[in-house]
Design an enzyme around this catalytic site. Structure first.
Site, PDB file in Angstrom:
ATOM      1  N   LYS A  43       0.861  -1.183   0.000  1.00 49.68           N
ATOM      2  CA  LYS A  43       0.000   0.000   0.000  1.00 49.68           C
ATOM      3  C   LYS A  43       0.892   1.225   0.000  1.00 49.68           C
ATOM      4  O   LYS A  43       1.988   1.223   0.577  1.00 49.68           O
ATOM      5  CB  LYS A  43      -0.857   0.003   1.273  1.00 49.68           C
ATOM      6  N   GLY A  59     -25.175   2.174   2.455  1.00 54.12           N
ATOM      7  CA  GLY A  59     -24.190   2.825   1.595  1.00 54.12           C
ATOM      8  C   GLY A  59     -24.469   2.507   0.139  1.00 54.12           C
ATOM      9  O   GLY A  59     -24.410   1.339  -0.264  1.00 54.12           O
ATOM     10  N   GLY A 119     -22.996   3.989  -2.699  1.00 58.63           N
ATOM     11  CA  GLY A 119     -21.984   4.629  -3.549  1.00 58.63           C
ATOM     12  C   GLY A 119     -21.662   3.735  -4.730  1.00 58.63           C
ATOM     13  O   GLY A 119     -22.521   3.002  -5.250  1.00 58.63           O
ATOM     14  N   ASN A 120     -20.424   3.773  -5.157  1.00 55.11           N
ATOM     15  CA  ASN A 120     -20.015   3.015  -6.343  1.00 55.11           C
ATOM     16  C   ASN A 120     -20.377   1.533  -6.249  1.00 55.11           C
ATOM     17  O   ASN A 120     -20.934   0.964  -7.175  1.00 55.11           O
ATOM     18  CB  ASN A 120     -18.498   3.147  -6.540  1.00 55.11           C
ATOM     19  N   VAL A 121     -20.073   0.917  -5.099  1.00 57.47           N
ATOM     20  CA  VAL A 121     -20.322  -0.522  -4.963  1.00 57.47           C
ATOM     21  C   VAL A 121     -21.779  -0.789  -4.583  1.00 57.47           C
ATOM     22  O   VAL A 121     -22.445  -1.640  -5.190  1.00 57.47           O
ATOM     23  CB  VAL A 121     -19.380  -1.156  -3.907  1.00 57.47           C
ATOM     24  N   TYR A 149     -24.535   0.820  -5.014  1.00 63.83           N
ATOM     25  CA  TYR A 149     -25.503   1.041  -6.100  1.00 63.83           C
ATOM     26  C   TYR A 149     -25.503  -0.155  -7.064  1.00 63.83           C
ATOM     27  O   TYR A 149     -26.547  -0.682  -7.439  1.00 63.83           O
ATOM     28  CB  TYR A 149     -25.176   2.334  -6.843  1.00 63.83           C
TER      29      TYR A 149
END
Ligand code: NAD
Length: 353
Positions: A78, A175, A177-179, A181
């Site tokens: 990371k 939630g 968001g991107n995932v 939805y």
């Protein structure tokens, strides 16, 4: 410093200060036994360098475990960039970051994470081949959602439901968001009943309208009486209090670090709720990024993501048979791959086993 590295079994820590751009960045490489370390780059305001180092170490370790359970020939790494009060030229900053990545000669491959964008990755990619998530490669979130969907079906099967017809299944998603939805879309298309929550009212309204979902308050979605609670927003959502309040059979969602503390895995196990360990069920995005970087076709990527359901089935059965929390079994299985295999690049379990 070495004490921290020894405790987390992190192999390398690399630091960079670039005078021209002011870049201050750290790359932690946890383990490259299975392959090069792949993991995102986040740019965040840290209170201290120590805090940034700890974040890089913790996240790099998580990536090693995720790649090991995902049966990918990758290690975990990371990068963190200490966000300056003012960024003078973001493109130049990420070009400097790209050079830093390149200096490691492929031991670390970078990707998007909190605070970084595809444009940032585009800038880094002008300096290094070891960069993913550029605007040419696309967003991994739909693949993360597909992995969660696959994992949900595996959990349902273990609880005796049909995994093809979800018409009698009720999922509460936190939630959108991107995932979240994309997951809502996949579930809706398979007939599932949805209750949804988001602190962002426009995202909530979109899912209610598009997927005939019922809205719930963000602070109460985990209490909804349903089959599956799917955390796809924040981390640390599973505390002793929220676990006591769960009214579902299964917890399966994309959020990273869902267990507020490691012993929360034991509490959820004691409640006889199936918990899909986060770093296994949310590995679809990593699979997409890793395979696409190697030039794999979409069909091959989707086939790989199916493995999440198979590994999850193995893991949850072990958890039930050994009466141990699934979170602990996940750590043991990842460590078996990371440390017990005698050959490098050999994964000791995976699809079909
Ligand atoms: P995102 O930022 O697009 O979406 C998160 C959503 O959660 C937002 O809509 C936000 O408004 C909502 N939210 C925040 N706090 C909330 C609260 N208290 N209650 C309800 N909703 C809340 O992020 P994402 O890319 O969809 O990722 C979701 C989670 O999955 C994150 O934890 C992320 O680390 C994890 N994850 C994402 C990916 C990926 O491919 N994007 C891969 C692995 C893991």
């Amino acid at each position: 410093m070495f004490k921290r590295m020894t405790t987390a079994r992190v192999n390398d820590l690399h630091f960079k200060y670039d005078e021209q751009t002011g870049l201050k960045a750290i790359i932690a490489i946890h383990n490259t036994r299975l392959g090069p370390a792949l993991g995102g780059c986040r740019i965040i305001e840290y209170q201290s360098t120590d805090q940034a180092i700890d974040d890089a170490i913790r996240l790099a370790k998580g990536m090693s475990y995720k790649a090991a359970l995902a049966n990918l020939p990758l290690g975990g790494g990371k990068a963190v960039i200490l966000k300056p009060a003012k960024i003078h030229d973001r493109t130049l900053l990420f070009e400097a970051f790209g050079r830093f990545v390149n200096e490691l000669g492929g031991r670390y491959i970078t990707a998007m994470d909190a605070g970084t964008t595809t444009e940032d990755m585009d800038a880094a990619a002008t300096q290094s081949h070891y960069v993913t998530c550029t605007s040419a490669t696309g967003n991994p979130a739909p693949f993360t959602a597909l992995g969660v969907f696959t994992g949900i079906k595996a959990c349902l099967k273990l609880k005796g439901h049909s995994a093809t017809n979800l018409q009698s299944v009720h999922v509460a998603i936190q939630g959108l968001g991107n995932v979240g939805y994309e997951l809502a879309r996949l579930l809706y298309e398979t007939g599932a009943k949805l209750t949804v929550a988001d602190i962002d009212k426009s995202k909530l309204a979109r899912c209610v309208n598009e997927f005939n979902a019922t809205a719930a308050p963000a602070d109460a979605i985990h209490k909804v009486h349903c089959d599956i609670f799917s955390p796809c927003g924040l981390g640390s959502i599973l505390t002793k209090t929220t676990i006591d309040e769960l009214n579902c059979q299964i917890v399966a969602g994309s959020a990273n670090n869902q267990l507020a503390l490691p012993h929360c895995g034991e509490i959820i196990h004691q409640r006889n709720i199936l918990y899909a360990p986060d770093y296994l069920i949310n590995a679809g995005g990593l699979m997409f990024v890793a395979l696409q970087h190697k030039g794999a076709k979409l069909d091959a990527i989707k086939k790989k993501i199916e493995e999440i359901g198979i590994t999850l089935n193995t893991l949850l059965k072990r958890s039930l048979n050994q009466n141990m929390p699934s979170s602990e079994i996940a750590d043991h299985m990842a460590e078996e791959v990371l440390y017990k295999s005698q050959q490098s690049n050999k994964v000791v379990f995976g699809a079909g086993q």
